[in-house]
Scaffold this motif. Sequence first.
Motif, short mmCIF file in Angstrom:
data_model
loop_
_atom_site.label_atom_id
_atom_site.label_comp_id
_atom_site.label_asym_id
_atom_site.label_seq_id
_atom_site.Cartn_x
_atom_site.Cartn_y
_atom_site.Cartn_z
N VAL A 776 1.97 1.96 2.70
CA VAL A 776 0.98 1.56 2.04
C VAL A 776 0.68 2.19 0.77
N GLN A 777 0.70 1.45 -0.42
CA GLN A 777 0.75 2.07 -1.66
C GLN A 777 -0.65 1.68 -2.19
N VAL A 778 -1.13 2.67 -2.98
CA VAL A 778 -2.22 2.44 -4.07
C VAL A 778 -2.08 2.52 -5.36
N VAL A 797 -2.50 -6.66 8.74
CA VAL A 797 -2.08 -5.41 8.22
C VAL A 797 -2.99 -4.73 6.86
N GLU A 798 -3.73 -5.77 6.39
CA GLU A 798 -4.45 -5.33 5.13
C GLU A 798 -5.70 -4.46 5.67
N VAL A 816 -10.65 -3.33 -5.73
CA VAL A 816 -9.33 -3.86 -5.58
C VAL A 816 -9.19 -5.11 -6.15
N HIS A 817 -8.13 -4.82 -7.41
CA HIS A 817 -8.07 -6.23 -8.32
C HIS A 817 -6.89 -7.18 -7.62
N LYS A 818 -5.91 -6.62 -6.89
CA LYS A 818 -5.11 -7.39 -6.44
C LYS A 818 -4.35 -6.60 -5.19
N LEU A 826 5.94 -3.74 2.96
CA LEU A 826 5.13 -2.84 2.20
C LEU A 826 3.59 -3.58 1.84
N ILE A 827 2.66 -2.77 1.43
CA ILE A 827 1.57 -3.57 1.05
C ILE A 827 1.00 -2.29 0.04
N ASN A 828 0.42 -2.97 -1.19
CA ASN A 828 0.19 -2.30 -2.31
C ASN A 828 -1.27 -2.71 -2.98
N PHE A 829 -2.11 -2.01 -2.90
CA PHE A 829 -3.50 -1.95 -3.46
C PHE A 829 -3.50 -1.70 -5.00
N VAL A 830 -3.97 -2.63 -5.94
CA VAL A 830 -4.10 -2.54 -7.26
C VAL A 830 -5.63 -2.24 -7.48
N VAL A 831 -5.95 -0.98 -7.91
CA VAL A 831 -7.52 -0.79 -8.01
C VAL A 831 -7.78 -0.24 -9.50
#
Length: 832
Positions: A776-778, A797-798, A816-818, A826-831
């Motif tokens: 999990v990435q931010v 997963v989210e 969370v934009h994206k 992998l999951i990546n939250f773009v904040v």
Amino acid sequence: MTRYNPKEIEPKWQRIWDETNVYTANLQSDKPKYIAMSMFNYPSGAGIHIGHAMNYTISDVKARFKRQQGYESYHPVGWDAFGLPAENYAIKAGVSPQESMATIIPGYHRQYKAMGWSNDWEKEIATHVPEYYKWTQWIFSQMYRNGLAYQDARMQWWCDKCQTVLANEQVIDGKCWRHDGPDDPMVEKKEVKQWFFKITEYADELLEAVEGLDWTESVKLAQKNWIGKKSGIEISYEIDNANQKCNVICFTTRPDTNFGATFIVLSPEHSLAEHLANGELAANEGSDTDAIKEYIRQATAKSEVERQQEGRKKTGVFTGLYAVNQLNQKRLPIYIADFVLAGFGTGAVVGVPGHDLRDFEFAQVFDLPIERVVIGKDGDTSAITKAEQVQEESGKMINSEFLNDLDIHDATKEIMNHLEAEGWGKKVVTYRMRDWSVSRQRYWGAPIPIVNCEKCGQVLVPDEGLPVLLPELEDFKPSGDGRSALARAKDWLAVDCPECGGKAERETDTLDTYICSSWYMYRYFDPHNQEKIFDSEIVKKWEPIDFYNGADHATAHLLYARFIARFFNKIGLISEPEPFKQFLFNGKVTAKDGTMFSKSKGNGVDPLEVIESGYGADALRTYLMFAAPLEMWARWDPQGVPGTYRFLNRLWNIIYAYTETEKGASTQEVEASLLAATHKMVKKVTRDIEENRYNTAIAAIMECLNELYKLKAKSFNKSETWQQALERIVASVAPFAPHIADELWLRLGHSSSVHRDTWPKWDEKYLVSDTVNIVVQVNGKVRANISVPTDADQSAVEAAAEADPKVQEYTQQKEVHKTIYIPQKLINFVVG
RNA sequence: GGGCGAGUGGCGGAAUUGGUAUACGCGACGGACUUAAAAUCCGUUGCCUGAAUAAGGCUUGAGGGUUCGAGUCCCUCCUCGCCCACCA
């Protein structure tokens, strides 16, 4: 428990393999075939060194791997025994080369066996035995009959004191390397007759076929460069002030720069230069014949090594002649200069100092005009930039005139077409490669099967007369008149002419050893055939060589072998025009400091010593294959072999512990892990060996063994799952460490060798687990690691990711934009 | 000069199509066993801050760019290795 002792088990298995012929290939087998080999050995008397250990282990691993996979796998062995080093070694040792080979080769047998290489000794070959060189001579005869062998006189360096020819490298400052004192004479050039094979006739097909080869890229490139095909144009320039009508033909690949031509340069060997020197040709206004003569004398006395030194100050002499450039009617003065090579193009070049650094340097010396005419779209070559720089410094004018807006390539083509249409030039193709000089004036080689008859001239020895046996001589040093020692073997020399029966003499040159090594791979398939070079049916079944490797001979040997194969193909002996399907150009082994091992430094590592010190061949082999990728140069690390020895020791111990444990069943969890770990390993090892990545294959086996030790601590017993897991790891290590593998295979209850038909298969179903790890990435930074069911969808997963406290720390109070989701990974939250 | 390849911990080197950098091994350190050593076994080991196996930051030759994300792709440059080389 018995301890792992390579000193005990290795000789034992080597004996068993010998007795049971495990490595004898059945060439008639119905199994799919596979042949893996390394370039054969040149027996020098020094024994094998670490480089040999590297080379031959690479192909041995491949051959063993395929044998285990169920192929009829053939790992041949042979000796490249003819040649100068062997002759020199014999001279030094005071024995004949025949005798020295008879003692050296058995020594190599022992060393090859000690390394555990799976050679098929039944089919061993050696190039110096009449049984073999009969067919080397036969190849010469076939070349001769097909118009591909010819004799020609070429200029060679000659030392009067040595009474022998010298190689270019042996000429220093115009004198012989052994006679370079102030009173010693200068060397001379002498015409020497030599035999050639017309490899240039095959230049185009050799070049074109390179692209399709599964070979190390750098070698393919070296082959192309060696052939050196270039398209250009020969432009004829009429000389307008000579005492006779004549012209000079210059070769160029860049006629688009021809508007900037300001002079012409001939090589000192050029025919016009010769005519000028002897006075046949002169300018109407008169030429300085003496100066020309002197310049040519000085230039030709220099060795080629010396003449071709880059950066040397340009020299030359003006001939008095002028030629006309028909493109712009400018008159070009003609010079003679030694920077122009006789052997390339026409031996004459047109000087374009605005676009060629060498021409520029020459123009500087003779104060000739410099004109720039073409500027390419993407700039130009560094030569021009440098020329420009110097011009600015010297304050000379640059006549910059744009030819047109085309790029250089198009401009070149257009000008070529124009010149050809006007009849001023002819498009030609040139090659860097020359015909193959195949005769040597030395004793230790196959005699050339030619007889010189007083009446009939040159006569080929008929096939019934082959082999022309190399006579055993007391003294086999060169005879001193430029001929080999054979010139002194009067009995051997005198022969009846095969055509007229009259008095004749044998050819005293022997064949270049590169011929011996250019066809040996085919003899491996029929090594003892007395009637034919080989049985074409067997060869057609086994060709091409599936895997070939070596650390040398990127050009000569490989090119010659390809040439001979193509020739064999044309005369119907074989059906594949290319001999080697795959070629791996492996790296060498250097000392710890990166320098080459050398006898003089005394820093060599003897593989036999490593084996005998107790680590054994298996640990050495495994280390060599593990140290670095095969194509890279590896540094010898004295700690390396102990490392792989520890690994093998751990393997030994777990299997002995297993065979001494009680029957039982493992937990389901351990069983699943055993299956997953070993199947995963088998998959990786299979692919890695297939793709020549031995180092990572070994790493995968080590990793798997580490995993087995962890599982052993949880649940260890005699069970089907443990048995299979251990069999898989033993079978996988077998190509690298064959002795311990056979020993442990036996220990696991098998009665036949691990080395045939045992390669394990993997099943994908054991590789998928119930849960999968998701990163999990931010904002692209790793903040957590979560475990989710393998079949979980994105929203699940989210949700799991967002629930992680660590992740919340970085996402709370933010939008969370994206969300980027890569399934199973992998999951990546773009904040923001 | 031209061509090709490579720069990742103390070292040799891993890293599928751009997706957890440092797998595996060596070395080093700590421990077990031993009278002791070797061998063997267990553990730790990219760097910095920190008492820390808390937490945070940095890191794939240098600098820029593309991207949610770069060892990997693009541009500029540096260093090393190999091959060819006055080839027109």
